[in-house]
Design an enzyme around this catalytic site. Structure first.
Site, mmCIF file in Angstrom:
data_model
loop_
_atom_site.group_PDB
_atom_site.id
_atom_site.type_symbol
_atom_site.label_atom_id
_atom_site.label_comp_id
_atom_site.label_asym_id
_atom_site.label_seq_id
_atom_site.Cartn_x
_atom_site.Cartn_y
_atom_site.Cartn_z
ATOM 1 N N THR A 62 0.815 0.032 -12.563
ATOM 2 C CA THR A 62 1.496 -0.991 -11.903
ATOM 3 C C THR A 62 1.579 -0.451 -10.358
ATOM 4 O O THR A 62 1.432 0.818 -10.204
ATOM 5 C CB THR A 62 2.545 -1.990 -12.341
ATOM 6 O OG1 THR A 62 2.781 -2.840 -11.688
ATOM 7 C CG2 THR A 62 3.619 -0.897 -12.575
ATOM 8 N N LYS A 66 -2.322 1.527 -8.438
ATOM 9 C CA LYS A 66 -3.436 0.781 -8.900
ATOM 10 C C LYS A 66 -4.864 1.237 -8.514
ATOM 11 O O LYS A 66 -5.787 1.529 -8.831
ATOM 12 C CB LYS A 66 -3.529 -0.734 -8.875
ATOM 13 C CG LYS A 66 -2.459 -1.123 -9.943
ATOM 14 C CD LYS A 66 -2.567 -2.831 -9.796
ATOM 15 C CE LYS A 66 -1.704 -3.268 -10.695
ATOM 16 N NZ LYS A 66 -1.962 -4.903 -10.805
ATOM 17 N N ALA A 128 -6.662 -13.214 0.143
ATOM 18 C CA ALA A 128 -7.669 -12.071 0.051
ATOM 19 C C ALA A 128 -7.092 -10.967 -0.166
ATOM 20 O O ALA A 128 -7.950 -9.886 0.261
ATOM 21 C CB ALA A 128 -8.661 -12.253 1.422
ATOM 22 N N ARG A 152 -5.171 -16.554 5.655
ATOM 23 C CA ARG A 152 -4.535 -16.657 7.250
ATOM 24 C C ARG A 152 -5.464 -16.002 7.986
ATOM 25 O O ARG A 152 -5.825 -16.456 9.250
ATOM 26 C CB ARG A 152 -3.042 -16.107 6.902
ATOM 27 C CG ARG A 152 -2.368 -16.299 8.316
ATOM 28 C CD ARG A 152 -0.719 -15.794 8.263
ATOM 29 N NE ARG A 152 -0.886 -14.354 7.551
ATOM 30 C CZ ARG A 152 -0.986 -13.207 8.346
ATOM 31 N NH1 ARG A 152 -1.145 -13.334 9.456
ATOM 32 N NH2 ARG A 152 -0.832 -11.937 7.539
ATOM 33 N N GLY A 242 2.248 -17.991 -13.202
ATOM 34 C CA GLY A 242 1.687 -16.524 -13.601
ATOM 35 C C GLY A 242 1.801 -15.900 -14.807
ATOM 36 O O GLY A 242 1.546 -14.668 -15.119
#
Length: 277
Positions: A62, A66, A128, A152, A242
């Site tokens: 985590t 990563k 993104a 954005r 989530g």
């Protein structure tokens, strides 16, 4: 001999993975233990070599490791390589092999609430960043043909789309344009941190004109219902937070390590209880 699994990260004390995996081991009567390891960035290589030397059977990765973990693995799965991040490592035949279960876990979570195949759906991704990238590539890998990306910074959305080699029809949009065109999509996926506690009053997209039966999924689970999910629910959308993604990516890692399929619903209810739901 008891098998060892774990998760590495910094910070790591908040992780729900040990509770979820250890309960699954107990439920399946497996002689195994899952431990959270605090690993600082400057000692990542030493930690990975140490885990390998100890004979760990597998581990999760985590924040913030990563991407950096990829330099210390023997092999990397093609999809994880394309995503550019690893969150699951399998120790097999003396080799550490890296995978990314975040995106595939999300796809499985999404399929669990969709009454129709995802391949036929028109999807809008909000954001993104790293999470969006994992989800975009995994949706493309699953055969989804229409995935637009709103961000954005539109150039960042264009970069994400350009990096994918699969045959996908994609358009990069501003958040303003996505707001106007939200009614054109079957599924909207929120992948940013906007709306996460404590800034719960924020949303990347004002929900106002969804078509009937739209699925709106948010990878945030604190709070359980973000502002975008609340607005979507008021519009009659099918909503998902989530928790499902977290559980499905964990279940997939468990399956890769052990060859056993854990009880997804049991995992989910345990996580909800631990989060105070």
């Amino acid at each position: 001999m008891k098998r060892l699994y774990g998760v590495i990260g910094n910070p790591i004390g908040h992780s729900l993975s040990p509770v979820m995996h250890n309960d699954a081991f107990e439920h399946l009567k497996m002689d195994a233990h899952y431990h959270a390891f605090l690993v600082k960035e400057e000692v990542l290589g030493e930690a990975v070599r140490g885990l390998k030397a100890l004979g760990i059977s597998g581990f999760n990765v985590t924040t913030p490791h990563k991407v950096a973990i990829m330099d210390y693995l023997d092999e990397i799965d093609p999809l994880a390589k394309q995503i550019g991040a690893v969150n699951t490592v399998v120790h097999k035949d003396g080799k550490l092999i890296g995978y990314n279960t975040d995106g595939i876990g999300f796809v499985r979570a999404l399929q669990s609430i969709s009454s129709e195949p995802l391949q036929e759906k028109r999807i809008l991704l909000l954001g993104a960043g790293g999470a969006s990238r994992a989800i975009y590539f995994s949706l493309a890998d699953a055969g989804v043909k229409e995935i637009d990306v709103a961000n954005r910074t539109v150039d960042k959305a264009k970069e994400l789309i350009a990096a994918c080699t699969a045959t996908v029809h994609s358009v990069a949009l501003s958040l303003e344009k996505a707001t106007k065109e939200q009614g054109n999509y079957d599924i909207i996926i929120q992948t940013t941190t906007i709306g996460m506690h404590p800034r719960v009053e924020h949303t990347p997209l004002q929900i106002s004109s969804l078509k009937k039966g739209t699925i709106v999924s948010d990878i945030i689970y604190n709070p359980f219902e973000t502002k975008i999910l609340c607005e979507a629910k008021e519009q009659g959308a099918i909503i998902q937070n989530g928790i499902d993604m977290f559980v499905y990516q964990g279940a997939l890692a468990f399956e890769m390590w052990t060859g056993c399929v854990p009880n997804i619903e049991r995992m989910k209810q345990l996580v909800i209880r631990k989060l105070g739901g």
